[in-house]
Design an enzyme around this catalytic site. Structure first.
Site, PDB file in Angstrom:
ATOM      1  CB  VAL A 110      -1.097  -0.016   1.268  1.00  0.00           C
ATOM      2  CG1 VAL A 110      -1.873   1.339   1.129  1.00  0.00           C
ATOM      3  CG2 VAL A 110      -1.766  -1.284   1.406  1.00  0.00           C
ATOM      4  CB  CYS A 111       0.907   4.216   0.406  1.00  0.00           C
ATOM      5  SG  CYS A 111       1.385   6.139   0.677  1.00  0.00           S
ATOM      6  CB  ALA A 112       5.871   5.030   0.111  1.00  0.00           C
TER       7      ALA A 112
END
Length: 239
Positions: free
Chosen positions: A113-115
Site C-alpha cells: 500500500v502506498c510507498a
C-alpha cells in the site's frame, strides 16, 4: 488435532510492521482481511516485525507485531504498508528486505500500500512488473525496475500494489473477492460500511498539487536516503 495445528493449516496473510509507517496503510487492509478470516476459516492474519517490540508510526499511535519475521518464514500472502521518510529508511533495512525476498519465493501474493511498493522495489520484487504507489512517488518506480501505472491498484502476476493510503482498503476488498468470492467481499464491505462520500467530492487528478509538492518530495528523498547515496541517486534521476 490441537488448536495450534489447526492454525498452522490456515493460509497466513502477513502484514509487515517497521518503525514510522502510516497506520491506515496497515490497519485498513488488516481490518478487511481479518474479517475475511472470520468469514472463511481458511485464512488468518498476523502482523510481523523484526521483534515483537512496540514501534512508532507517523501518528501518535504505536503498534506491536503479533509475530516476528522468524516465526512466519513462509506466509501465503504479504502486505507492506508505506509512509514517508521512515519508509525510505526501510528500503535499506537488510533484515526486512531479506525476509521479504524469502517470503516472496513461496507466497502466492505479495502486496503493498502506498510507498510500501518502494520497499518491494528495493527488495528486487518489482523488476519488470507494472506497479503503482502514492501519486507523489509513482514515477520513481522506474528507478526500481518497474513500470509505473496510475490506477487504484495494479496486479501483475503475484504482485499487487495499491496507490496511496486509503487505496489499501480497496486492495484488501479486491483480495477478499479473489480469495473467497464476491459475496464474502461484499459482506465485508457492508460490515465495515465502506461507502465513501468525501465532503470535497472526488479528487480532480487534472489539477493535483504536484508542482507544490515536488520540492517536498526531493527533500523527503534526501532525508530518507541520506545513508544510501546510490539508491538516492537512482531515484532522483527519475524524480
Amino acid at each position: 488435532m490441537t488448536d495450534e495445528q489447526k492454525t498452522d493449516e490456515r493460509k497466513t496473510i502477513a502484514f509487515v510492521v517497521y518503525p514510522g509507517l502510516t497506520p491506515l496503510d496497515l490497519v485498513g487492509p488488516l481490518q478487511v482481511l481479518t474479517a475475511l478470516g472470520q468469514l472463511d476459516p481458511r485464512y488468518r492474519t498476523v502482523v510481523v516485525g523484526a521483534t515483537k517490540d512496540t514501534v512508532g508510526t507517523d501518528t501518535p499511535l504505536r503498534i506491536a507485531p503479533s509475530h516476528t519475521f522468524d516465526e512466519v518464514p513462509s506466509p501465503f500472502a504479504v502486505l507492506v504498508p508505506g509512509g514517508t521518510v521512515p519508509t525510505l529508511h526501510a528500503m535499506a533495512d537488510e533484515r526486512l528486505l531479506a525476509w521479504l525476498r524469502t517470503a516472496a519465493e513461496g507466497a502466492e501474493l505479495v502486496t503493498s500500500v502506498c510507498a510500501g511498493s518502494l520497499v518491494l522495489g528495493a527488495a528486487g520484487l518489482l523488476d519488470g512488473r507494472q506497479a503503482t504507489t502514492h501519486w507523489m512517488f509513482r514515477d520513481l518506480l522506474t528507478g526500481l525496475g518497474a513500470t509505473p501505472v496510475a490506477r487504484r491498484w495494479v496486479e501483475d502476476g503475484p504482485v499487487i500494489t495499491a496507490a496511496g493510503v486509503s487505496a489499501g482498503i480497496d486492495l484488501a476488498l479486491h483480495l477478499a473477492e479473489r480469495l473467497a468470492g464476491r459475496p464474502v467481499a461484499t459482506a465485508i464491505q457492508f460490515v465495515i460500511e465502506y461507502d465513501p462520500e468525501p465532503p470535497q467530492g472526488a479528487l480532480d487528478w487534472a489539477n493535483q498539487p504536484y508542482g507544490d509538492l515536488k520540492p517536498l518530495r526531493e527533500h523527503t528523498l534526501r532525508e530518507g536516503l541520506a545513508a544510501n547515496p546510490a539508491l538516492l541517486a537512482k531515484l532522483l534521476a527519475h524524480a
